[in-house]
Structure formats: C-alpha cells, structure tokens
Design an enzyme around this catalytic site. Structure first.
Site, PDB file in Angstrom:
ATOM      1  N   ASP A  53       2.066   2.672   3.593  1.00  0.00           N
ATOM      2  CA  ASP A  53       1.218   3.846   3.408  1.00  0.00           C
ATOM      3  C   ASP A  53       1.089   4.673   4.691  1.00  0.00           C
ATOM      4  O   ASP A  53       1.178   5.902   4.658  1.00  0.00           O
ATOM      5  CB  ASP A  53      -0.161   3.333   2.965  1.00  0.00           C
TER       6      ASP A  53
ATOM      7  N   ASP B 105       0.851  -1.195   0.000  1.00  0.00           N
ATOM      8  CA  ASP B 105       0.000   0.000   0.000  1.00  0.00           C
ATOM      9  C   ASP B 105       0.883   1.241   0.000  1.00  0.00           C
ATOM     10  O   ASP B 105       1.685   1.445   0.903  1.00  0.00           O
ATOM     11  CB  ASP B 105      -0.936  -0.007   1.211  1.00  0.00           C
TER      12      ASP B 105
ATOM     13  N   HIS C 177      -1.189  10.960  -0.953  1.00  0.00           N
ATOM     14  CA  HIS C 177      -0.763  10.012  -1.982  1.00  0.00           C
ATOM     15  C   HIS C 177      -0.134  10.771  -3.143  1.00  0.00           C
ATOM     16  O   HIS C 177      -0.285  11.990  -3.253  1.00  0.00           O
ATOM     17  CB  HIS C 177      -1.961   9.211  -2.488  1.00  0.00           C
TER      18      HIS C 177
ATOM     19  N   SER D 280      -6.960   4.392  -1.696  1.00  0.00           N
ATOM     20  CA  SER D 280      -6.799   2.928  -1.724  1.00  0.00           C
ATOM     21  C   SER D 280      -8.092   2.168  -2.006  1.00  0.00           C
ATOM     22  O   SER D 280      -8.041   1.034  -2.478  1.00  0.00           O
ATOM     23  CB  SER D 280      -6.258   2.426  -0.389  1.00  0.00           C
TER      24      SER D 280
HETATM   25 ZN   LIG Z   1      -3.080   6.064   1.911  1.00  0.00          ZN
END
Ligand SMILES: [Zn+2]
Ligand SMILES: *[C@@H]1O[C@H](CO)[C@@H](O)[C@H](O)[C@H]1NC(C)=O
Ligand SMILES: *[C@@H]1O[C@H](CO)[C@@H](O)[C@H](O)[C@H]1NC(C)=O
Ligand SMILES: *[C@@H]1O[C@H](CO)[C@@H](O)[C@H](O)[C@H]1NC(C)=O
Ligand SMILES: *[C@@H]1O[C@H](CO)[C@@H](O)[C@H](O)[C@H]1NC(C)=O
Ligand SMILES: *[C@@H]1O[C@H](CO)[C@@H](O)[C@H](O)[C@H]1NC(C)=O
Length: 527
Positions: free
Chosen positions: A327, A55, A454, A105
C-alpha cells in the site's frame, strides 16, 4: 511447494519445440482439469487459521507481482503461479465502507476481522460511532469483537505480524476500538477526546484482546514508547505521557515473555519456552524489503517464528499476517517497491503453506482494498513488467504500469509546455535505465495528488483448507470474518457450526468402529 503447472508448461514447451501450440494448451488444460478434479472440500473444522492481508494488493497488483516474480526467475512471467493462486477457492470481496464508495484500511480491516462494515477511518466500532469524535457510551455500544477475541475465547492462541507499525490501521483493527486510525499514541488524540478513549498503543498493552496476544511482530517502537528517537513527522508519533508500554508488557506475567528488536534476536528466540513474543523492529514501519538492512527481519522470518510460537498450543491458533507496505509503495507511485512487497507477502504465504496441514489449517489470502494502479498497453509476451507498454512506434513510449493519480504526475510531466497531448509528458525513454531501476522511481500518474489513492473495485480472496469453499463467490468484505468464524467454529458463526461440530465428532467415532468391522460400504451410507 513447487509450481508444478509451470514446470509442466516448461516441459511441454520443450516437447513442442518451443511453441505454445494446440498440443501445449490441450495438455495444459487437461493437467489443470485433473488437478481441479482431485480436489475434495475439507469439511472438518479448522484448528488453525492464518489470515494474510496484502494491504492494497488489488488484482492488478497480484497479476503484476506474478509476472514480476516469474521474470526475476528467468521466465517470460505471465504463466507464473503465485503459491496462493493454487488454492482451490477464490472469491471477490466488495470493499466499500459504510460511508465511502472507495474505502480505507481501517474500515476494511474492521470488516474483514469483525464481520461488521463501518465508516472510513474507524477501528473496531460500528457505523454508529462518529469518526474523529469520541463519545464514551456511543463507543461502548458500537464496539465490535474481532477474530482475535473469538479465537482467544475458544482457547486458541492469537498473534499478529505486520511490516507496518503495530498501531497502523490493519493490525489495529484486530485489537482496538477507536474513532480514528491516526490516534496511534496519546499525542495524536485531540485534547477534548483524551479522557474519552485510550490511544491504540495503550489498547494493545492494556486491553483485551491485545493484552492477551501471544505474538506481536511489527514496527512501531515510538508509539509504544520504546524509543523517542526519530523525526516526529516521518516516523509515527511520539508519546507525550512518558510511558514505555513495552516495559508494562514485559511485566504483565502469564508466562515467559520475550521482547526482541533485531532480526538476529528474533531468529534466536527459544520458541519452545517463549509464551509471549513481542518484536518491534523499527521506530515506525519496517523498511521496504528492497532497502532493508540486515537488522530487519523479513516478513517470512516473522511469519515462521510466529507460527512456531503459536502452534505449541494444542487448541490451535489464529494468526493475522499483513504485508502492510504494498500500500505504501502504491501511495507514492513506487510500482517496483509495491511489487517487491507483494512478492515478499507471497513468500510468507509459501512458508505458512509448508509449515501447516490443509486438513486442519485454513489459510486465507486477500487484500483490504485496491489501488489506482493499472496494467495496460500491448507489450509483447515476456516484456519487462516494469518496461514499456507500446507495441508499435506510433506513439510516445509509455510504461505498462501506471497510476490514475499520485505524485508521479510531476516526475513525468513536461513543464512549461502547451497542453497538446504530444507535449504533456516527458518521453519516458529519456529517463536512464539506472533512474528507472531505482526503488524510488515513480511511475506516471495522470492526475496530480500528493498521495495516490486506493481503488474501489473488488479484491480477490484466495483460500485453502477447512471450509475454504465458503469463501468462493462474490460477497461483502465483512462476510470473510463470518466464514472464517464458521471454519474455526468461533464467534457468532458458532450458532451454525456448533451442532454440526458435535455430530461430526460423533461421526468420526462411528466411522472408526465400522472400519474395524471392515464395513467400508456402510461408512459410505452413513456419510
Ligand atoms: Zn492505503
Ligand atoms: C523501554 O523498555 C524496554 C524494555 O525494558 C527497554 O529495552 C527500552 O530501552 C525502554 N526504552 C526507553 C526509551 O526507556
Ligand atoms: C529470513 O528471511 C529471508 C528472506 O525471506 C530468508 O532468505 C532467510 O532464509 C530467513 N532466515 C531464516 C533463518 O529463516
Ligand atoms: C516501444 O516503442 C519504442 C519506440 O518508440 C520501441 O523502441 C520499443 O521496442 C517499443 N517497445 C515494445 C515493447 O514494443
Ligand atoms: C516539473 O516540475 C516539478 C515541480 O516543479 C518537478 O518536481 C518535476 O521534476 C518537473 N518535471 C520534469 C519532467 O522535469
Ligand atoms: C501527435 O503526434 C502524432 C504522431 O506523430 C501526430 O499524428 C498527431 O497529429 C500529433 N498530435 C498533435 C495534437 O500534435
């Protein structure tokens, strides 16, 4: 699998007296060429699929993790090869959501697992379903199936492993259909939508394909009602319906069910007799590898047990493994933590590579999206990847790894000074070595945000095994599910693979009988 190119390189350096001269690079290049020339596409259909998702593991994270790993092994680092970097095929996945240039995500995992892109924050529903707003009939017609359903329909056993809560966006996209990723337990669904849709945890236990998953290893005890301990704000959501979904899961029957909550219990599971395995190892997410206690399994431990349980099925299996906290490290500008998590994912891939056969198991390693994480400067070869980037003394020192945004801004900004470029940032060298080695040390971020964001650039997709070559190229992220579906001959790709599958199976028989006759030349003609 040992890193043969690295070993080879070390040998060459020794031969050439420590200099990476033209002889070194020529031999290195020729060795790589021979390796590539040995490759043959596997065109048999995949019995098993293992789909690894890092991730937030964008390209800058992969490169930095490679160097980080190599340096921890005592090398300069840049020449290190991660296990999946030796996979024969790499592609680039375009990660945007239907409604966002830079994705989240939920939308990206829905694309990767179901082959359909959707809106930001939405799970298992196409772009017609309203984010955050539930309409039962709209949800019914916009619902999309994932690799989990396709796999189960084909008789394969299906499982998921993640370091996040089991109801977090990536795993949830594998089995749920819901208008917002945050609706993990009943108390998170707005009152007006409570009768419209089940929370993600209930979908896991009550609905297909979640209820038929053979392996579920993750965090998320609270969402499942297994425990109500912990602080509501930091530890996921607390159920309001008083249900203990793990109890329902245990009672569901269909075979021997094992519920485990510690690393030791997971390692002690009798994999031979266990038909359904659920492990919930923490209230919410499993702690970061760097700060994890003995009671928590590693991603490797979970991956290995999952493969052992699933591979008993003669019809094969589909396993999704997520390194979910790369992440989270990035969102907090914890570069070191993010790299540790990325290295842990690579170890899980290595374990899977060792346990499976590339002739019948497709392994895919990718990310759902990238981060605003950058890797720059002109540091010297072998310079600590978590160290300083400047090659001269002309500028204030800065670190090789930094973020375009996030909470690291205030850890580094000089407060109460004028805004001249030379007075904006604290000299990074005034942090002590101890402070900089702390897992929760924040790298600089040049725009303040509570949570780093992100990144929108493409992410790499590494593949080996049956039809891995379908994953070379640049494509929409949603294509990944179509390619995997073809390789395993499941889901909508069956229209294309089924005729070929029948003829290739007939072909195998023909080849065998020709071999018996010693007519090897004829085989080549037939092929
Ligand atoms: Zn994220
Ligand atoms: C939920 O059920 C599981 C399995 O029976 C049990 O181990 C756990 O203690 C229960 N938790 C609560 C809060 O009742
Ligand atoms: C569990 O994982 C750790 C770290 O990846 C590894 O060192 C250890 O050998 C694993 N334990 C077992 C029993 O496989
Ligand atoms: C960066 O600059 C500092 C002086 O400001 C120097 O001490 C250090 O060696 C430099 N780092 C690199 C990797 O060149
Ligand atoms: C600047 O102020 C912020 C917020 O008040 C604080 O968190 C931060 O540590 C300070 N930065 C430095 C370099 O002292
Ligand atoms: C910042 O420092 C550099 C190097 O000492 C100097 O050349 C430059 O003029 C300074 N810039 C400002 C705006 O003070």
């Amino acid at each position: 699998m040992t890193s043969w190119l690295v070993m080879f390189s070390c040998l060459l350096i020794a031969v050439s007296g420590g200099v990476e001269d033209k002889a070194f690079w020529k031999q290195q290049g020729q060795a790589r060429l021979k390796y590539s020339l040995q490759h043959k596409n596997v065109e048999k259909f995949a019995k098993n699929v293992i789909f690894f998702v890092g991730d937030g593991m964008g390209m800058s994270t992969v490169t930095a993790a490679r160097i980080y790993k190599g340096q921890r092994q005592g090398r300069t680092g840049e020449e290190t090869e991660l296990v999946y970097e030796k996979f024969p095929f790499v592609g680039l996945s375009k990660t945007y959501n239907v409604d966002r240039q830079v994705p989240d995500s939920a939308g990206t995992a829905t694309a990767m697992f179901s082959g359909v892109k959707t809106n930001y924050g939405v799970l298992g529903l196409d772009a017609r379903a309203a984010p955050m707003d539930c309409d039962a009939s709209q949800n019914a017609w916009s619902s999309v199936d994932s690799l989990a359903t396709w796999g189960q329909d084909s008789g394969r056993h299906v499982g998921l492993v993640t370091t996040t809560s089991v109801t977090h966006a990536t795993p949830a996209a594998f089995y749920s259909h819901i208008n917002h990723r945050d609706w993990e337990c009943d108390t998170k669904i707005p009152a007006k939508h409570k009768s419209c849709v089940k929370d993600i945890a209930r979908q896991l236990v009550e609905d297909s394909p979640g209820s038929a998953l053979r392996v579920i290893l993750a965090g998320g005890q609270r969402m499942m009602g297994f425990t109500s301990e912990g602080d509501d704000n930091n530890d996921g959501c607390k159920r309001g319906d008083g249900r203990n979904l793990t109890e329902d899961w245990l009672k569901a029957g269909g075979g021997k069910r094992e519920l485990v909550t510690t690393k030791q219990d997971l390692l002690n599971v009798d994999v031979g007799s266990t038909d359904y395995l659920m492990g919930l190892f923490s209230r919410c997410h499993i702690p970061y590898k760097s700060v994890r206690g003995e009671g928590h399994p590693s991603l490797v431990n979970m991956t290995v047990q999952a493969i052992k349980v699933l591979s008993k099925n003669p019809a094969g299996f589909i396993l999704m493994v997520e390194g979910g906290r790369i992440d989270h490290g990035h969102h907090d500008n914890f570069a070191r933590l993010a790299l540790e998590e990325a290295v842990e994912l690579e170890q899980a891939v290595e374990a899977a590579v060792e346990m499976t056969d590339p002739e019948n198991t497709l392994i895919v390693v990718t990310a759902d999206h990238s981060h605003s994480f950058t890797f720059n400067g002109y540091p010297l070869r072998g310079n600590d990847i978590l160290g300083f980037a400047n090659e001269t003394e002309e500028v204030t020192q800065y670190e090789t790894l930094s973020y375009a945004n996030g909470p690291g801004y205030f850890s580094h900004r000089l407060n109460g000074t004028d805004s001249s470029p030379n007075n904006t940032w604290k000299d990074v060298a005034t942090f002590t070595a101890e402070e900089r080695a702390d897992p929760y040390y924040r790298s600089v971020a040049t725009f303040y945000l509570d949570h780093e964001t992100h990144g929108g650039e493409d992410v790499p997709v590494f593949a080996r095994g049956p039809f891995a070559h379908l994953l070379a190229g640049v494509y929409e992220q949603s294509y990944i599910a179509h390619a995997i579906g073809y390789a395993a001959c499941i889901g909508p790709s069956q229209k294309l693979c089924a005729p070929r599958r029948v003829s290739s199976e007939a072909g195998v028989g023909a080849i065998k009988s020709l071999r018996l006759l010693g007519l090897m030349g004829a085989v080549l003609v037939i092929l």
